[in-house]
Enzyme design. Structure first.
Site, short mmCIF file in Angstrom:
data_model
loop_
_atom_site.label_atom_id
_atom_site.label_comp_id
_atom_site.label_asym_id
_atom_site.label_seq_id
_atom_site.Cartn_x
_atom_site.Cartn_y
_atom_site.Cartn_z
N ASN A 1 -37.16 -18.77 -9.67
CA ASN A 1 -36.30 -19.26 -8.60
C ASN A 1 -37.16 -19.43 -7.35
OD1 ASN A 1 -34.41 -19.64 -6.57
ND2 ASN A 1 -33.52 -17.58 -6.73
N LYS B 1 -36.32 -20.66 -4.58
CA LYS B 1 -35.53 -20.57 -3.34
C LYS B 1 -35.91 -21.74 -2.41
CE LYS B 1 -35.12 -15.66 -4.15
NZ LYS B 1 -34.91 -14.32 -3.62
N HIS C 1 -26.07 -16.61 -6.72
CA HIS C 1 -27.16 -15.73 -6.27
C HIS C 1 -26.66 -14.93 -5.06
CE1 HIS C 1 -30.92 -14.43 -4.52
NE2 HIS C 1 -31.47 -14.64 -5.70
N GLU D 1 -27.93 -14.25 -2.34
CA GLU D 1 -28.16 -14.90 -1.04
C GLU D 1 -27.05 -15.90 -0.74
OE1 GLU D 1 -32.19 -16.04 -1.90
OE2 GLU D 1 -32.78 -13.93 -1.81
N GLU E 1 -29.05 -8.74 -10.74
CA GLU E 1 -30.00 -8.69 -9.63
C GLU E 1 -29.46 -7.75 -8.55
OE1 GLU E 1 -32.65 -12.42 -9.51
OE2 GLU E 1 -30.86 -12.85 -8.36
N GLY F 1 -36.66 -9.18 -3.28
CA GLY F 1 -37.63 -9.42 -2.22
C GLY F 1 -38.08 -8.17 -1.49
N SER G 1 -37.69 -8.32 -7.53
CA SER G 1 -39.05 -7.78 -7.41
C SER G 1 -39.78 -7.64 -8.75
CB SER G 1 -39.04 -6.45 -6.65
OG SER G 1 -38.60 -6.64 -5.32
P1 PGA Z 1 -37.67 -11.66 -5.98
O1 PGA Z 1 -36.33 -12.54 -6.05
O2 PGA Z 1 -38.32 -11.74 -7.35
O3 PGA Z 1 -38.50 -12.33 -4.92
O4 PGA Z 1 -37.27 -10.28 -5.62
C1 PGA Z 1 -35.53 -12.54 -7.22
C2 PGA Z 1 -34.33 -13.40 -7.00
O5 PGA Z 1 -33.77 -13.41 -5.91
O6 PGA Z 1 -33.90 -14.13 -7.94
#
Ligand code: PGA
Length: 249
Positions: free
Chosen positions: A9, A11, A93, A95, A163, A169, A209
């Site tokens: 992803n 983003k 997601h 976010e 997640e 992140g 992560s």
């Molecule tokens: P990250 O993001 O691997 O940077 O923690 C994962 C995600 O949000 O799908």
């Protein structure tokens, strides 16, 4: 047997120059053993599909609208994504749940639209740190799962990504036992709702992560069929070792 899936992803990262990362992924030897999916920003989907050609790397989107066409300025429909060659879409997601106030019901409608266009819906679920500390993680996951996943889902048109919001992140990863508890719970819920056949065929990804250094430990957990990778999917140098770890798990 569920085919493993490594999904990236990007983003809101990446420009035309970044598409060069796909050339390295296209030559990943494990690409014939497991599924590899890259979800760049929508501006790059068409070019990514063209660049990958017949390489065994699929391209997906990060969101879609529930309607097919209409007066929805700034939005993209699942039909439009399919039209340029996307085969999957990430939905719900955290976010988007947090920053765009997406509800599980709205995510279910998007997933329904995606599946109707032949796209694989990757539906994301996850508890906040506050919710985990209040020890109602499984309640949160259970509610998100039952509300976000449409009826009629199958192992071909649904992937569920667990997640934890506090792991995205941050460099913090749950203990393997914590991941296993949630994944086993999701598996049991899917089997109960859709029957053992379908319930066992849906792939469950862990996200938050995932890095080359921790990937093997995460992939050893029961009912983890792959990963949804954010930051470490931006360069092939980081994403490839995660793909290798998954192929070897
Ligand atoms: P990250 O993001 O691997 O940077 O923690 C994962 C995600 O949000 O799908």
């Amino acid at each position: 047997m569920r085919r493993k899936l490594a999904a990236g992803n990007w983003k809101m990262n990446g420009d035309k120059v970044a598409l060069a990362e796909l050339d390295t992924l296209a030559n990943t030897p494990e690409a014939t053993e497991i599924d590899i999916l890259v979800c760049p920003p929508a501006t790059l989907i068409d070019a990514a599909v063209t660049r990958l050609g017949t390489a065994p790397v699929a391209v997906g989107a990060q969101d879609c609208h529930a309607e097919t066409t209409g007066a929805y300025t700034g939005d993209l429909s699942a039909a439009m994504l399919a039209d340029v060659g996307a085969t999957a879409v990430i939905l719900g997601h955290s976010e988007r749940r947090a920053l765009h106030h997406e509800t599980s019901e709205a995510i279910r409608e998007k997933a329904r639209a995606a599946q109707a266009q032949g796209l694989m819906a990757i539906i994301c679920l996850g508890e906040s740190e506050f919710q985990r500390e209040a020890t109602n993680t499984l309640d949160i996951i259970g509610a998100q799962l039952s509300l976000s996943v449409p009826d009629g889902s199958t192992g071909l048109n649904l992937v569920v990504a667990y997640e934890p919001v506090w792991a995205i992140g941050t460099g913090r990863v749950p203990h393997p036992d914590q991941i296993g508890e949630v994944h086993d719970f999701i598996r049991a819920r899917l089997e109960r709702r859709f029957g053992a056949g379908v319930g066992r065929s849906v792939r469950l990804l862990y996200g938050g992560s995932v890095k080359p250094a921790n990937a093997a430990d995460i992939f050893a957990v029961s009912n983890v069929d792959g990963a949804l990778v954010g930051g470490a999917s931006l360069t092939a140098g980081d994403f490839r070792p995660i793909i290798s770890a998954l192929a070897q798990a």
